[in-house]
Design an enzyme around this catalytic site. Structure first.
Site, PDB file in Angstrom:
ATOM      1  N   GLN A   1       2.287  -5.905  -3.233  1.00 50.74           N
ATOM      2  CA  GLN A   1       2.537  -5.919  -1.793  1.00 50.74           C
ATOM      3  C   GLN A   1       3.842  -5.168  -1.448  1.00 50.74           C
ATOM      4  OE1 GLN A   1       1.719  -9.381  -3.121  1.00 50.74           O
ATOM      5  NE2 GLN A   1      -0.398  -8.825  -2.838  1.00 50.74           N
TER       6      GLN A   1
ATOM      7  N   LYS B   1       2.428   2.088  -5.142  1.00 48.53           N
ATOM      8  CA  LYS B   1       3.147   1.572  -6.305  1.00 48.53           C
ATOM      9  C   LYS B   1       2.383   1.813  -7.601  1.00 48.53           C
ATOM     10  CE  LYS B   1       3.506  -2.505  -4.464  1.00 48.53           C
ATOM     11  NZ  LYS B   1       3.029  -2.127  -3.116  1.00 48.53           N
TER      12      LYS B   1
ATOM     13  N   ASP C   1       0.818  -1.221   0.000  1.00 51.94           N
ATOM     14  CA  ASP C   1       0.000   0.000   0.000  1.00 51.94           C
ATOM     15  C   ASP C   1       0.847   1.264   0.000  1.00 51.94           C
ATOM     16  OD1 ASP C   1      -2.377  -1.635   0.329  1.00 51.94           O
ATOM     17  OD2 ASP C   1      -1.795  -1.842   2.425  1.00 51.94           O
TER      18      ASP C   1
ATOM     19  N   GLY D   1      -4.008  -4.349  -4.722  1.00 53.63           N
ATOM     20  CA  GLY D   1      -4.854  -3.328  -5.319  1.00 53.63           C
ATOM     21  C   GLY D   1      -4.041  -2.092  -5.609  1.00 53.63           C
ATOM     22  N   HIS D   2      -3.849  -1.782  -6.877  1.00 54.11           N
ATOM     23  CA  HIS D   2      -3.064  -0.617  -7.266  1.00 54.11           C
ATOM     24  C   HIS D   2      -3.999   0.482  -7.748  1.00 54.11           C
ATOM     25  CE1 HIS D   2       0.903  -3.074  -7.863  1.00 54.11           C
ATOM     26  NE2 HIS D   2       0.477  -3.036  -6.629  1.00 54.11           N
TER      27      HIS D   2
END
Length: 432
Positions: free
Chosen positions: A225, A16, A13, A40-41
């Site tokens: 991650q 990225k 988080d 989740g990006h």
């Protein structure tokens, strides 16, 4: 031409998605090399927010090649859903090519069932999994019983592997977890239908990467991650199920390590964590609430609130070491605006009073560690839109200077807002 790997330096988080999206403008190929749709990006482009869980973050750019590598565990339903959402939104460029490795392992329904059943059974001892089946899919991969994307196109082989897997998994689901078993025919029909829809994207992605690299194209390797969720180097067992460090960029995409020239570590200006596990600098006070609220710290995959705390340079320094990070990309510096005092953790004091600058392998020892801080004056000026480091408030520059000294890495960029344009870039990693 330089090829760049981007990895997280904390517990994920770190932002990225934005950095990969930004660097994609200078790359020809973007390759995702590990994890699954537990990541989740979040991308904010021209005021529009897009969250991707499986497709590489470079997908919004024209004339690129995006690759889901062999090291990823692949959920075809999520993949197809993301393509549909991007298409309906009119933001999927027709000129950009998307490929999925035929060697990527497939997340099956029984993986999700087992993942969720285990977490439900582990009252008081939860890992904090997303329940998306990531861990069980990697388990089958290592046990050599997994189903790969390419297996979906050999129908008899696929059905036999599915039958063998369900014989074991259904026994476990029914007799140990007390969960409804799965029907083999229904699962087979569903996944063979998925296979037809994803067929145009399936390829030997290692060959594609090799071809592009030999032609001098620039490749950006996208991790998911963060370093401290790495199954080997993270805060085990509160980790993900794959290697998140830069070394896996080669293995998880099918190229040699000598083709990666630069590693950029994404570092949030403070620290967050989703799920369980030790968190020495966690703030359960008004400052923690400020970081959570202003930073909009909600997990992009599960929607859970992220735990927030001061920047922990012990974590970052270890990430620099194990991933060979040459420069850091600092994100969310703007979230610290308005705080009178700031702190950076420079080490830990153990329960026995000993000072350490390393992350203990024992989670019992780590849980008892007390952070040792350096304190800094904060700033009140709005820094959103700042384009030069020299234009930042003096106290913000002091904070960044100390962060750089403690990490032992250069600063590649500083993000001062969510949008692409709200970024101060000091160096181009593709030109190093």
């Amino acid at each position: 031409m330089a090829n760049v790997a981007v990895v997280g330096t904390q517990w994920g988080d770190e932002g990225k998605g934005k950095i990969v999206d930004l660097y994609t403008g200078q790359a020809d190929v973007v390759a995702r090399f590990q994890g699954g749709n537990n990541a989740g990006h979040t991308l904010v482009v021209k005021g529009r927010t897009t969250i991707l869980h499986l497709i590489p973050s470079g997908i919004l750019h024209d004339h690129k090649i995006c690759i889901v590598g062999n090291g990823v565990v692949f959920d075809p339903k999520i993949f197809l859903t993301e393509i549909e959402e991007l298409t309906q939104a009119g933001i999927l460029p027709s000129s950009t090519k998307l490929y999925v490795s035929e060697k990527a392992h497939v997340i099956m329904p029984y993986h999700r069932s087992i993942d969720q059943a285990r977490e439900a059974r582990s009252a008081g001892k939860k890992i904090g999994t997303t329940g998306r089946g990531i861990g069980p899919a990697y388990e089958d991969k290592v046990a050599r019983t997994g189903i790969r994307v390419g297996d979906l196109y050999e129908t008899d082989l696929f059905r036999e592997k599915l039958r063998q897997s369900l014989e074991e998994k259904n026994f476990l689901l029914k007799n140990y977890f007390g969960v409804e078993p799965l029907n083999a025919e229904a699962v087979a029909d569903e996944y063979l239908a998925f296979a037809e829809k994803i067929k145009p994207y399936v390829a030997d992605t290692s060959l594609i990467l090799d071809r592009e690299i030999k032609q001098g194209k620039r490749v950006l390797f996208e991790g998911a991650q963060g370093c401290h969720l790495d199954v080997d180097h993270g805060t085990y067992p509160y980790v993900t199920s794959s290697n998140t460090v830069s070394g896996n960029a080669a293995c998880g995409s099918g190229i040699g390590p000598n083709t990666i020239s630069t590693v950029i570590g994404i570092c949030k200006a403070y620290t967050t964590r989703v799920g369980e596990g030790p968190f020495p600098t966690e703030l359960k006070d008004a400052i923690g609430e400020h970081l959570q609220k202003i930073g909009q710290e909600f997990d992009a995959t599960t929607g859970r609130k992220r735990r927030c705390g001061w920047l922990d340079m012990v974590l970052v320094r270890q990430a620099v070491r194990v991933s060979g990070i040459s420069a850091l990309a600092i994100t969310k510096l703007d979230v610290l605006t308005g705080l009178d005092k700031l702190k950076i953790c420079v080490g830990y004091q153990s329960a026995h009073g000993e000072f350490t600058q390393a992350v203990p392998a024992s989670m019992n020892v780590f849980s008892a560690c007390v952070p040792v801080y350096e304190e800094f004056d904060g700033w009140q000026e709005d820094i959103a839109g700042t384009q030069k480091i020299s234009d930042l408030p003096a106290n913000a520059r002091n904070y960044l200077k100390r962060l750089k000294e403690l990490s032992g890495a250069d600063l590649a960029l500083v993000s001062v807002g969510a949008g692409r344009e709200e970024t101060i870039q000091m160096e181009n990693p593709f030109e190093k």
